[in-house]
Design a protein around this motif. Structure first.
Motif, mmCIF file in Angstrom:
data_model
loop_
_atom_site.group_PDB
_atom_site.id
_atom_site.type_symbol
_atom_site.label_atom_id
_atom_site.label_comp_id
_atom_site.label_asym_id
_atom_site.label_seq_id
_atom_site.Cartn_x
_atom_site.Cartn_y
_atom_site.Cartn_z
ATOM 1 N N SER A 265 0.832 -1.207 0.000
ATOM 2 C CA SER A 265 0.000 0.000 0.000
ATOM 3 C C SER A 265 0.865 1.256 0.000
ATOM 4 C CB SER A 265 -0.948 -0.008 1.196
ATOM 5 O OG SER A 265 -0.223 -0.036 2.410
ATOM 6 N N ARG A 266 1.949 1.256 0.790
ATOM 7 C CA ARG A 266 2.827 2.433 0.802
ATOM 8 C C ARG A 266 3.496 2.640 -0.552
ATOM 9 N NH1 ARG A 266 6.802 1.291 4.113
ATOM 10 N NH2 ARG A 266 6.023 -0.463 5.292
ATOM 11 N N PHE A 267 3.890 1.546 -1.197
ATOM 12 C CA PHE A 267 4.527 1.660 -2.515
ATOM 13 C C PHE A 267 3.546 2.206 -3.560
ATOM 14 C CE2 PHE A 267 5.160 -0.374 -6.684
ATOM 15 C CZ PHE A 267 6.389 0.183 -7.036
ATOM 16 N N LEU A 268 2.335 1.647 -3.581
ATOM 17 C CA LEU A 268 1.370 2.076 -4.593
ATOM 18 C C LEU A 268 0.956 3.525 -4.404
ATOM 19 C CD1 LEU A 268 -0.974 -1.053 -4.925
ATOM 20 C CD2 LEU A 268 0.589 -0.141 -6.648
ATOM 21 N N ILE A 269 0.718 3.933 -3.165
ATOM 22 C CA ILE A 269 0.336 5.325 -2.914
ATOM 23 C C ILE A 269 1.491 6.268 -3.254
ATOM 24 C CG2 ILE A 269 -0.358 6.978 -1.125
ATOM 25 C CD1 ILE A 269 -2.565 5.120 -2.082
ATOM 26 N N GLY A 270 2.720 5.801 -3.055
ATOM 27 C CA GLY A 270 3.861 6.622 -3.434
ATOM 28 C C GLY A 270 3.972 6.791 -4.939
ATOM 29 N N VAL A 271 3.643 5.734 -5.683
ATOM 30 C CA VAL A 271 3.703 5.807 -7.146
ATOM 31 C C VAL A 271 2.476 6.515 -7.702
ATOM 32 C CG1 VAL A 271 3.723 4.426 -9.262
ATOM 33 C CG2 VAL A 271 5.127 3.740 -7.305
ATOM 34 N N GLU A 272 1.269 6.199 -7.143
ATOM 35 C CA GLU A 272 0.006 6.754 -7.633
ATOM 36 C C GLU A 272 -0.759 7.328 -6.450
ATOM 37 O OE1 GLU A 272 -2.373 8.393 -9.389
ATOM 38 O OE2 GLU A 272 -1.646 7.055 -10.972
ATOM 39 N N PRO A 273 -0.642 8.658 -6.208
ATOM 40 C CA PRO A 273 -1.306 9.257 -5.030
ATOM 41 C C PRO A 273 -2.825 9.129 -5.069
ATOM 42 C CG PRO A 273 0.356 10.735 -5.951
ATOM 43 C CD PRO A 273 0.173 9.632 -6.943
ATOM 44 N N ALA A 274 -3.440 9.091 -6.247
ATOM 45 C CA ALA A 274 -4.899 8.968 -6.329
ATOM 46 C C ALA A 274 -5.307 7.558 -5.901
ATOM 47 C CB ALA A 274 -5.374 9.258 -7.747
ATOM 48 N N THR A 275 -6.074 7.483 -4.817
ATOM 49 C CA THR A 275 -6.414 6.169 -4.257
ATOM 50 C C THR A 275 -7.200 5.311 -5.240
ATOM 51 O OG1 THR A 275 -6.494 7.174 -2.061
ATOM 52 C CG2 THR A 275 -7.496 5.009 -2.293
ATOM 53 N N ALA A 276 -8.115 5.915 -5.996
ATOM 54 C CA ALA A 276 -8.928 5.145 -6.955
ATOM 55 C C ALA A 276 -8.046 4.453 -7.983
ATOM 56 C CB ALA A 276 -9.934 6.060 -7.649
ATOM 57 N N ARG A 277 -7.061 5.191 -8.494
ATOM 58 C CA ARG A 277 -6.162 4.583 -9.476
ATOM 59 C C ARG A 277 -5.272 3.539 -8.817
ATOM 60 N NH1 ARG A 277 -6.641 3.462 -13.417
ATOM 61 N NH2 ARG A 277 -4.444 3.476 -13.987
ATOM 62 N N ALA A 278 -4.849 3.777 -7.569
ATOM 63 C CA ALA A 278 -4.012 2.797 -6.865
ATOM 64 C C ALA A 278 -4.779 1.492 -6.645
ATOM 65 C CB ALA A 278 -3.545 3.383 -5.528
ATOM 66 N N VAL A 279 -6.066 1.594 -6.308
ATOM 67 C CA VAL A 279 -6.886 0.397 -6.108
ATOM 68 C C VAL A 279 -7.025 -0.383 -7.414
ATOM 69 C CG1 VAL A 279 -9.237 -0.397 -5.604
ATOM 70 C CG2 VAL A 279 -8.150 1.308 -4.127
ATOM 71 N N ALA A 280 -7.299 0.321 -8.515
ATOM 72 C CA ALA A 280 -7.444 -0.342 -9.820
ATOM 73 C C ALA A 280 -6.140 -1.016 -10.237
ATOM 74 C CB ALA A 280 -7.883 0.670 -10.878
ATOM 75 N N ASP A 281 -5.005 -0.312 -10.024
ATOM 76 C CA ASP A 281 -3.711 -0.895 -10.392
ATOM 77 C C ASP A 281 -3.393 -2.132 -9.552
ATOM 78 O OD1 ASP A 281 -3.396 1.080 -12.255
ATOM 79 O OD2 ASP A 281 -2.111 2.353 -11.006
ATOM 80 N N PHE A 282 -3.719 -2.072 -8.249
ATOM 81 C CA PHE A 282 -3.472 -3.230 -7.391
ATOM 82 C C PHE A 282 -4.317 -4.426 -7.833
ATOM 83 C CE2 PHE A 282 -4.794 -5.734 -3.659
ATOM 84 C CZ PHE A 282 -3.559 -6.253 -3.291
#
Length: 553
Positions: A265-282
């Motif tokens: 979660s820390r890595f994804l939020i660091g790469v993609e601050p927008a939570t919606a996009r981070a959730v989709a990417d995960f």
């Protein structure tokens, strides 16, 4: 607005999201289901092609369950090996993430246009395919509208203590979040809807990014539960290999992802601050990594599944359905194919009954009469099973072509049963009467009866082929057999009356028996024509409303 009312509005938005997803899946299945099934069947040659095929088909269907049912049917019947079937499921899991990727962007302004276009296509289009595409457009519009309403509804309450308290357990306990999402996905039959819900909650800060990712993990786990639960009702354990294999790789992914949830979660939020996009990417990465991890080891994985779920030895009851898989009812094109395969068994049983009847009419074969009577009971029970299975299909999910095929299967199976009733209630008692009285047909009469029975058996085989092909030329050939049997009945009637006029009482009794046999065989043949040839000829416009010629003026 009070919090209970807000919860009611929230439930309504979620219900709208689920209904939109349901419309998209049904519309695509109705429009493209048979072609996608054919494409999938032809692509299962290697695990790489099977993976890509599963990805592509599921991206269109937006239902890994539907894809899983198709490939599980292929694997259960031996049409495809277990390894490519498992590869299809890995691709299907990746395919479900693509629509989430699209909807993670703010395209809600397209919602009114999609709904408008969909309604126009659904109400004004003439063909079934444009109507199905219209249904897909309406469903997409409803999904976008529900997501927009969901975010708008949550925004005023994102700092409300009551909502924060409700989501507190989910946010602080990732295992609870996984369990909640898995149950929601199982109930909703849609991982896409639950992932979109997690994306909306994370985007407005109602749940922490780590909790949103845990909800995504639970949605992926829950998507594997329904196919396994539905397959558990099947009598053959081998049918559970593909869904259990899919659940097993979901479980492995769940355990690993939960163990690494905090750094992920820390890595994804660091790469993609927008939570919606981070959730989709995960969501996409979770399924891609699982596919890459499992693809090289599918051979030993398949060996393990074969040991866990060996092929069950067929039971001795001939009336037990072999192909009516309850799990396939969610995918009408698969269920109709299963029902058609089961209906063909009726033709095989009827052919055996005809052979028993022929033996009982030609020679002293008394045991063949009770054997044929037992087979009639099998016909009745199988026909009832086929009808009950087809009645469980959701009529709204059937296209016009599906409805036509359903009617053909019902007509075929019903007429097979009626033909069996003619044998059981009329022809077999005639054979028993001949044996009881010690009557013997003349060599010519014996030859004529044998030829007629063989002709009916030949027509039965033609009817079975016509049931599968729907070929108009074959239908015309089979329909022409009705005229042949009318001529045979006319000749048999004339021969019987000639014997009566000549005073040949001894031969008149056997000729009367022969006439009854001819009439009953004619009735059997009429059911074969009605069950297969007439539906095809009616569709081609070649069936007249009446054989009576009328003169006007």
């Amino acid at each position: 607005m009070t919090f209970p009312v807000t919860l009611l509005d929230l439930a309504g938005c979620i219900a709208l999201l689920l209904w939109g997803t349901h419309m998209v899946q049904n519309g695509v299945q109705s429009a493209f289901g048979p072609r996608l099934r054919s494409f999938l069947a032809g692509a299962l040659k290697t695990r790489a092609r099977a993976f890509l095929a599963g990805l592509g088909v599921t991206a269109v269907l937006q239902s890994s369950t539907a894809t899983g049912l198709m490939v599980a049917g292929f694997a259960a019947t031996g049409l495809v090996d277990l390894v490519p079937a498992l590869a299809v499921m890995l691709g299907a899991n990746v395919g479900t993430t693509l629509v989430v990727q699209v909807l993670s962007f703010d395209i809600s302004p397209l919602s009114p246009a999609l709904i408008l276009i969909g309604v126009i296509m659904y109400r004004r289009a003439n063909g079934q395919a444009p109507r199905d595409i219209g249904k897909v457009a309406i469903g997409l519009g409803l999904m976008l509208l529900s997501l927009h309403q969901l975010i708008a509804l949550i925004t005023p309450y994102e700092d409300a203590p009551s909502l924060r308290m409700l989501m507190g357990a989910v946010s602080t306990q990732p295992v609870v979040a996984v369990a909640v999402a898995a149950v929601l996905t199982w109930v909703a039959h849609s991982s896409v809807a639950v992932v979109l819900l997690a994306m909306s909650l994370g985007a407005k800060g109602v749940v922490a990014p780590e909790a949103a990712l845990a909800l995504v993990i639970g949605a992926n786990l829950g998507s594997a539960l329904n196919p396994l639960l539905e397959a558990s009702s099947a009598s053959d354990p081998a049918s559970r290999r593909v869904p259990f294999g899919n659940l097993l790789n979901r479980l492995v992914g769940t355990v690993v992802a939960l163990a690494l949830l905090d750094p992920i979660s820390r890595f994804l939020i660091g790469v993609e601050p927008a939570t919606a996009r981070a959730v989709a990417d995960f969501h996409t990465l979770f399924n891609l990594i699982l596919a890459v991890a499992f693809l090289p080891f599918l051979n030993p994985f398949a060996t393990l599944l074969r040991k866990l779920f060996p092929v069950k030895v067929a039971e001795s009851d001939p009336a037990r359905p072999l192909y009516l898989d309850p799990a396939a009812l969610e995918t009408p094109v698969v269920a109709l194919g299963n029902a058609a395969r089961e209906a063909l068994r009726l033709a095989d049983i009827l052919e055996t009954m005809l052979a028993c009847t022929r033996d009982a009419l030609e020679k002293d074969a008394r045991p063949r009469i009770p054997e044929a009577q037992r087979l009639d009971d099998v016909l009745d029970r199988l026909n009832s099973s086929i009808q009950a299975y087809l009645m469980r299909l959701d009529s709204e999910a059937l296209s016009a072509e599906d409805h036509r095929r359903l009617d053909e299967i019902l007509a075929f199976s019903t007429n097979m049963e009626h033909a069996g009733d003619v044998l059981d209630n009329s022809l077999l008692p005639l054979a028993a009467k001949r044996l009881k009285r010690g009557l013997a047909f003349s060599p010519e009469g014996q030859s004529e009866i044998a030829a007629m029975v063989e002709r009916v058996i030949g027509n039965l085989r033609t009817a079975g082929a016509l049931f599968m092909t729907n070929d108009a030329r074959t239908a015309r050939l089979l329909a022409a057999e009705k005229a042949v049997f009318r001529d045979l009945e006319t000749r048999a009637t004339q021969s019987h009356f000639d014997r009566l006029r000549a005073g040949k009482i001894e031969t008149a009794e056997t000729s009367g028996l022969q006439l009854d046999v001819v009439r009953d065989l004619k009735r059997v043949n009429a059911h074969l024509v009605a069950g297969t040839a007439y539906p095809v000829l009616q569709r081609e416009g070649d069936l007249l409303p009446s054989r009576i010629a009328s003169e006007l003026g």
